[in-house]
Design an enzyme around this catalytic site. Structure first.
Site, PDB file in Angstrom:
ATOM      1  N   HIS A 110       0.805  -1.225   0.000  1.00  0.00           N
ATOM      2  CA  HIS A 110       0.000   0.000   0.000  1.00  0.00           C
ATOM      3  C   HIS A 110       0.840   1.278   0.000  1.00  0.00           C
ATOM      4  O   HIS A 110       0.306   2.343  -0.324  1.00  0.00           O
ATOM      5  CB  HIS A 110      -0.923   0.012   1.222  1.00  0.00           C
ATOM      6  N   GLN A 128      -0.991 -13.355   5.556  1.00  0.00           N
ATOM      7  CA  GLN A 128      -2.102 -12.573   6.079  1.00  0.00           C
ATOM      8  C   GLN A 128      -3.438 -13.238   5.732  1.00  0.00           C
ATOM      9  O   GLN A 128      -3.723 -13.516   4.573  1.00  0.00           O
ATOM     10  CB  GLN A 128      -2.059 -11.152   5.518  1.00  0.00           C
ATOM     11  N   GLU A 147      -7.240 -12.550   5.552  1.00  0.00           N
ATOM     12  CA  GLU A 147      -8.008 -11.312   5.462  1.00  0.00           C
ATOM     13  C   GLU A 147      -9.398 -11.518   4.865  1.00  0.00           C
ATOM     14  O   GLU A 147      -9.994 -10.571   4.350  1.00  0.00           O
ATOM     15  CB  GLU A 147      -7.233 -10.298   4.619  1.00  0.00           C
ATOM     16  N   ASP A 166      -9.406  -5.579   5.916  1.00  0.00           N
ATOM     17  CA  ASP A 166      -9.781  -6.292   4.699  1.00  0.00           C
ATOM     18  C   ASP A 166     -10.819  -7.372   5.001  1.00  0.00           C
ATOM     19  O   ASP A 166     -11.673  -7.678   4.154  1.00  0.00           O
ATOM     20  CB  ASP A 166      -8.557  -6.905   4.029  1.00  0.00           C
TER      21      ASP A 166
END
Length: 250
Positions: free
Chosen positions: A38, A141, A143, A169
């Site tokens: 990001h 991760q 999510e 998320d």
């Protein structure tokens, strides 16, 4: 990041400034996660941040945008202590992450001792390969609803060191409302699954939530981002100054 350690504390690094890593180290954090998913951080800046972190005694992790060779090879050769790989929803995707990050026989990562990870060619190939498979940390991760439902199986894949629950998320992908009991129940079940399988677990935390999450068994916490820390501190400073100014005028 192992389950027998005290909970470790870190932060995202989103600003393309190596000084962010230095400041987080001076604040006493244990690790920084350079956000290449990001954050607007180029490869050169990332490599400088990794070097800065190592020089300041803070572990440099990189959150990569995916598992393509270019995504994982550059930060690992630059000396990252490990990677955060986002949006791992299944055991098959977990195996894909391992293949990208680990050397044979676990994976298919390309080898080169000529970078920082190989001490610029000084490290013997056998030591470089051993370190890449044993010392580099791979954090996947979880999510999505699908990911949390399979979190025990995902975390048990050989070559994965820890799982990180991404609540933002998760809320977006599952279309949960903020504070939704359904989302809370899903996370609680995922926490129990990780505890049952002895899988180190992390998530984001802020303020007093860190203490609660540690009691719930989390092994490492990301306490926000450099951008958020700067904004919140500046906001508090401005509010304090304005209140003092108004008080002086009365």
């Amino acid at each position: 990041m192992t389950g027998d350690e005290l909970p470790r504390l870190g932060a995202w690094v989103k600003l393309p400034a190596p000084e962010s890593v230095e400041l987080l180290a001076l604040a006493g954090l244990d690790f920084a996660v350079i956000d290449a998913e990001h954050g607007a951080i180029d490869i050169r800046t990332m490599a400088t941040m990794i070097a800065m972190a190592r020089g300041c005694g803070i572990a440099p992790f990189v959150r990569v945008p995916g598992t393509a060779p270019r995504d994982v090879q550059v930060p690992l050769d630059a000396g990252a202590a490990g990677l955060f790989v986002p949006q791992i929803d299944s055991v098959a995707q977990a195996h894909e992450a391992v293949r990208a990050v680990r050397f044979p026989p676990l994976g298919e990562r390309g080898a080169s001792t000529s970078g920082r990870a190989g001490q610029w060619g000084r490290t013997p190939l056998s030591d470089y390969l051993r370190s890449g498979n044993n010392d580099v940390r791979l954090v996947v991760q979880a999510e999505s609803v699908t990911a949390l439902s399979a979190i025990g199986e995902i975390g048990a894949v050989a070559g994965i060191d820890a799982v990180f629950i991404g609540p933002m998320d998760l809320a977006v992908s599952g279309q949960f409302q903020e504070g939704s009991p359904e989302m809370a129940d899903l996370i609680t079940a995922a926490e129990q699954s990780c505890a049952d399988h002895c899988i180190p677990l992390g998530t984001v935390a802020s303020g007093h939530a860190a203490e609660l999450l540690q009691r719930r068994g989390y092994d490492f916490l990301v306490l926000g981002a450099d951008t958020t820390i700067l904004r919140q501190a500046a906001h508090a400073l401005v509010n304090s100054a304005r209140a003092a100014t108004l008080g002086a005028r009365r």
